[in-house]
Scaffold this motif. Structure first.
Motif, short mmCIF file in Angstrom:
data_model
loop_
_atom_site.label_atom_id
_atom_site.label_comp_id
_atom_site.label_asym_id
_atom_site.label_seq_id
_atom_site.Cartn_x
_atom_site.Cartn_y
_atom_site.Cartn_z
N VAL A 4 -28.11 121.96 -21.94
CA VAL A 4 -27.42 121.20 -22.99
C VAL A 4 -28.25 121.29 -24.26
O VAL A 4 -29.47 121.08 -24.25
CB VAL A 4 -27.23 119.73 -22.55
CG1 VAL A 4 -26.53 118.95 -23.66
CG2 VAL A 4 -26.43 119.67 -21.26
N SER A 5 -27.57 121.61 -25.37
CA SER A 5 -28.28 121.72 -26.64
C SER A 5 -28.79 120.35 -27.08
O SER A 5 -28.07 119.34 -27.01
CB SER A 5 -27.34 122.31 -27.70
OG SER A 5 -27.99 122.34 -28.95
N GLN A 6 -30.06 120.29 -27.50
CA GLN A 6 -30.67 119.04 -27.92
C GLN A 6 -30.22 118.62 -29.32
O GLN A 6 -30.39 117.47 -29.70
CB GLN A 6 -32.19 119.18 -27.90
CG GLN A 6 -32.77 119.47 -26.53
CD GLN A 6 -32.54 118.33 -25.55
OE1 GLN A 6 -32.60 117.17 -25.94
NE2 GLN A 6 -32.28 118.68 -24.30
N ILE A 7 -29.66 119.57 -30.10
CA ILE A 7 -29.23 119.29 -31.48
C ILE A 7 -27.71 119.40 -31.54
O ILE A 7 -27.14 120.41 -31.10
CB ILE A 7 -29.87 120.28 -32.48
CG1 ILE A 7 -31.40 120.18 -32.39
CG2 ILE A 7 -29.42 119.98 -33.90
CD1 ILE A 7 -32.11 121.20 -33.26
N SER A 8 -27.08 118.37 -32.02
CA SER A 8 -25.63 118.39 -32.15
C SER A 8 -25.23 119.23 -33.36
O SER A 8 -26.07 119.70 -34.14
CB SER A 8 -25.09 116.96 -32.30
OG SER A 8 -25.58 116.39 -33.51
N GLU A 9 -23.92 119.39 -33.54
CA GLU A 9 -23.43 120.17 -34.68
C GLU A 9 -23.77 119.48 -36.00
O GLU A 9 -24.08 120.14 -36.99
CB GLU A 9 -21.92 120.37 -34.55
CG GLU A 9 -21.50 121.17 -33.33
CD GLU A 9 -22.05 122.58 -33.36
OE1 GLU A 9 -22.18 123.14 -34.47
OE2 GLU A 9 -22.38 123.11 -32.28
N PHE A 10 -23.70 118.16 -36.02
CA PHE A 10 -24.07 117.44 -37.24
C PHE A 10 -25.56 117.57 -37.53
O PHE A 10 -25.98 117.62 -38.69
CB PHE A 10 -23.69 115.96 -37.12
CG PHE A 10 -22.22 115.72 -37.12
CD1 PHE A 10 -21.48 115.84 -38.28
CD2 PHE A 10 -21.56 115.39 -35.95
CE1 PHE A 10 -20.12 115.63 -38.28
CE2 PHE A 10 -20.20 115.16 -35.94
CZ PHE A 10 -19.46 115.29 -37.11
N GLY A 11 -26.37 117.65 -36.48
CA GLY A 11 -27.81 117.86 -36.69
C GLY A 11 -28.10 119.22 -37.29
O GLY A 11 -28.98 119.35 -38.15
N LYS A 12 -27.34 120.23 -36.87
CA LYS A 12 -27.51 121.56 -37.46
C LYS A 12 -27.13 121.56 -38.94
O LYS A 12 -27.80 122.18 -39.78
CB LYS A 12 -26.67 122.57 -36.70
CG LYS A 12 -27.11 122.79 -35.25
CD LYS A 12 -26.17 123.71 -34.53
CE LYS A 12 -26.57 123.85 -33.06
NZ LYS A 12 -25.63 124.71 -32.30
#
Length: 203
Positions: A4-12
């Motif tokens: 599971v990616s630790q960074i969400s799309e908003f974090g990117k």
């Protein structure tokens, strides 16, 4: 098991914005270090389209350039909406779901373009697209004075001539003020010159 990616799309997106701000600040800092700073009156003067500024800045100006620029921006921004419409209209998946979507989107675009064309015709008819208006508007007043009276008044004002300067009267007046015991004259002193209000030749 998938990670599971630790960074969400908003974090990117946040990381992208922070990186952009940092890069702009770094570029401005490098420019500040490397760029030569030699201020002179020529560099500090105002610059507008290559024209040298003359006179005072607080003068009435012709806003026709700004009107044309605003009209261009308005139609330019509105025409940008055609690109997403063309993308949706050309989608075969949407057309395969229901054929009426294609006709609906086509009708909407014709209505949209019709409103833009009507606005363009309105601006064109008002003459706002003309850089120099071909027919100047002559101001009309409700005064019932004929134009011949204005011409006669201008002719009378133009016939006045300035009297030549007389140096003898100046010396007489100077000697009269120098001797306070001089007898008063019964005849009033004539003016040395007569003021004239002559119409300028450039009007």
């Amino acid at each position: 098991m998938t990670d599971v990616s630790q960074i969400s799309e908003f974090g990117k997106i946040l990381i992208f914005i922070i990186t952009g701000i940092i890069m702009v600040c770094v570029i401005f800092f490098i420019n500040r270090l490397l760029a030569p700073r030699n201020p002179n009156p020529e560099k500090l003067s105002s610059y507008e389209c290559g024209e040298e500024p003359t006179g005072n800045a607080w003068l009435p100006f012709n806003p026709r350039f700004y009107v044309i620029a605003l009209i261009f921006l308005l139609f330019d921004v509105e025409m940008v909406f055609i690109f997403p419409w063309a993308t949706v209209f050309g989608s075969h998946e949407i057309a395969a779901q229901d054929a009426r979507w294609g006709w609906l989107s086509l009708t909407e675009m014709f209505v949209f373009l019709g409103i833009l064309i009507l606005g363009l015709v309105y601006v064109w008819k008002k003459g706002d697209l003309d850089w120099i208006k071909p027919t100047p508007v002559v101001p009309q007043t409700g005064v019932n004075i004929p134009a011949s009276m204005y011409e006669q008044l201008n002719q009378e004002q133009g016939n006045y001539t300035i009297k030549a300067f007389n140096a003898e009267q100046v010396t007489v007046a100077a000697t009269a003020t120098a001797t306070p015991a001089a007898p008063p004259t019964t005849e009033p002193r004539k003016p040395m010159f007569k003021p004239a209000f002559k119409k300028p030749s450039n009007e």
